[in-house]
Design an enzyme around this catalytic site. Structure first.
Site, PDB file in Angstrom:
ATOM      1  N   LYS A 188       0.831  -1.204   0.000  1.00 29.28           N
ATOM      2  CA  LYS A 188       0.000   0.000   0.000  1.00 29.28           C
ATOM      3  C   LYS A 188       0.875   1.268   0.000  1.00 29.28           C
ATOM      4  O   LYS A 188       2.105   1.168   0.036  1.00 29.28           O
ATOM      5  CB  LYS A 188      -0.979  -0.038   1.182  1.00 29.28           C
ATOM      6  CG  LYS A 188      -1.961  -1.226   1.099  1.00 29.28           C
ATOM      7  CD  LYS A 188      -3.006  -1.059   0.005  1.00 29.28           C
ATOM      8  CE  LYS A 188      -3.727  -2.298  -0.462  1.00 29.28           C
ATOM      9  NZ  LYS A 188      -4.459  -3.120   0.450  1.00 29.28           N
TER      10      LYS A 188
HETATM   11  C1  LIG Z   1      -5.499  -4.192   0.718  1.00 26.44           C
HETATM   12  C2  LIG Z   1      -6.989  -4.063   0.718  1.00 26.44           C
HETATM   13  C3  LIG Z   1      -7.784  -4.432   1.816  1.00 26.44           C
HETATM   14  C4  LIG Z   1      -7.261  -5.215   2.975  1.00 26.44           C
HETATM   15  O1  LIG Z   1      -6.209  -4.619   3.623  1.00 26.44           O
HETATM   16  P1  LIG Z   1      -5.396  -5.472   4.702  1.00 26.44           P
HETATM   17  O2  LIG Z   1      -4.674  -4.408   5.480  1.00 26.44           O
HETATM   18  O3  LIG Z   1      -4.502  -6.385   3.949  1.00 26.44           O
HETATM   19  O4  LIG Z   1      -6.404  -6.201   5.531  1.00 26.44           O
HETATM   20  C5  LIG Z   1      -9.131  -4.148   1.793  1.00 26.44           C
HETATM   21  N1  LIG Z   1      -9.690  -3.553   0.738  1.00 26.44           N
HETATM   22  C6  LIG Z   1      -8.982  -3.214  -0.352  1.00 26.44           C
HETATM   23  C7  LIG Z   1      -9.673  -2.548  -1.482  1.00 26.44           C
HETATM   24  C8  LIG Z   1      -7.605  -3.471  -0.397  1.00 26.44           C
HETATM   25  O5  LIG Z   1      -6.909  -3.171  -1.497  1.00 26.44           O
END
Ligand SMILES: *Cc1c(COP(=O)(O)O)cnc(C)c1O
Length: 386
Positions: A188
């Site tokens: 991210k």
């Molecule tokens: C990465 C992601 C999540 C989940 O995030 P985590 O921190 O891995 O639980 C949820 N929604 C979207 C759209 C994502 O890209």
């Protein structure tokens, strides 16, 4: 000629400050949720620029979404409207609570949830809307919040892609929804390895989420063991979860957050370079944020034009042959066996998402890419399409 090393689709950008802070944590005697997690929450609230906002650090965005929906009282018989064009985490948390998911199609221009489809999907069972700021471009939250107000619905934003994203110059996380959840997963826009942040202006929701974050305990371990009068006593008020963020992870977050403005600049720079370099190709380029607003550019998603003489799969294979990793965001939920079979979904119900899935590719865009890496991607894409 020596082959260039493989350029992965994503890589984290961790520097000496992050490493030193983790080492400091490891030597400090307090490695789980403690002073650094608390500082990270405070720093995040400062970043959002609103003292009324409570920030609750969790060990994933999935956990944060689960806590937010639990705190609004979601349960069996309730429905939550969200987009089919997302990661399964967005929707699975609804099922954790025994409620049901109403998937709707996207707006093909933004790939965000289709606002008109939200309104059309509302039934007497609808309790909440769960928009996803796809790729880091803001959903029209004014429209979503207006629908929610008119129908008495709650709103929880999946902002996993949206740090930092703005809508009419306001940061996502500071708008009028019940809660917003950010992700610090490894790929991210900033990372703690695994982690997330639940933010809300609703003190009742915050209180419930804090208790449920750690076993439904009335006081957390750091409070109990470091208070002036140390106390072994606590009370369990609900069957809670184990969703706390460790200080090891928060150590990374403290420095990643400081670097976020520089990360954002670099992402914008790469996106602009791609936009210029691909303007003459048979590609539909991703939409930019409106003038004055910020697109987080978590993803750079191109769509092969109808006259592009290559399939999506062949394009990805061609990029791979050039030593470059690509991805597809997403295999829409309506195509996955669980969601398809539970709700009897067909591609015909989601024509825009289906078409986007068949023709879109996510190119590598991350701050650890050098200018030479960016040019490699440009040349490979041009080589396949020009
Ligand atoms: C990465 C992601 C999540 C989940 O995030 P985590 O921190 O891995 O639980 C949820 N929604 C979207 C759209 C994502 O890209």
């Amino acid at each position: 000629m020596t082959a260039q090393p493989f350029l992965p689709f994503a890589l984290p950008d961790l520097g000496d400050d992050e490493i030193a802070e983790v080492v400091d944590t490891l030597k400090s005697g307090w490695i789980t949720t403690g002073p650094k997690a608390k500082r990270f929450e405070q720093a995040f609230a400062e970043f959002l620029g609103d003292p009324q906002i409570e920030c609750i650090a969790v060990n994933s965005a999935t956990a944060g979404l689960h806590l937010a929906l639990e705190a609004i009282g979601l349960g069996p018989g309730d429905e939550v409207i969200t987009t089919t064009h997302t990661f399964t985490a967005t929707a699975e948390v609804v099922r954790y609570l025994g409620a049901d998911v109403k998937l709707v199609d996207i707006d093909p221009a933004t790939m965000n949830i289709d606002i008109a489809a939200i309104e059309a999907a509302i039934t007497p069972a609808t309790r909440a809307i769960l928009p996803v700021h796809y790729a880091g471009l803001a959903v029209d939250m004014l429209a979503v919040l207006d629908i929610a107000r008119r129908h008495g619905l709650r709103v929880v934003e999946d902002a996993a892609h949206a740090l930092p994203t703005t809508l009419e110059k306001e940061l996502i996380g500071t708008l009028g929804s019940d809660a917003t959840v950010f992700s610090f997963y490894a790929n991210k826009t900033m990372t703690t390895g695994e982690g997330g942040m639940l933010v809300t202006r609703n003190p009742e929701l915050a209180k419930r989420a804090r208790v449920m974050r750690l076993h439904g305990m009335s006081r957390d371990a750091f409070d109990r063991f470091t208070a002036k009068v140390p106390s072994w006593y606590y009370e369990i008020v609900a069957p809670g979860f184990k969703y706390n963020l460790t200080d090891i992870a928060a150590a990374l977050g403290l420095h990643q957050l400081k670097r976020l403005p520089a990360f954002q600049q670099r992402r914008e720079q790469i996106a602009e370079r791609f936009n210029d370099a691909f303007a003459d190709l048979p590609l539909i380029l991703p939409p930019c944020a409106p003038e004055g607003d910020t697109h987080a550019w978590h993803l750079y998603v191109v769509r092969l034009a109808d006259d592009a003489a290559i399939t999506r799969d062949a394009f990805i294979e061609g990029m791979f042959a050039a030593g470059i990793g690509c991805s597809v965001h997403y295999v829409p939920l309506h195509l996955h066996p669980y969601w398809r079979d539970r709700y009897g979904l067909t591609p015909e119900q989601f024509p825009q998402s289906q078409k986007a899935f068949e023709r879109t590719v996510s190119l590598p865009l991350y701050t650890a890419m050098s200018d030479a890496d960016v040019e490699r991607v440009v040349q490979a894409v041009r080589g396949l399409l020009a």
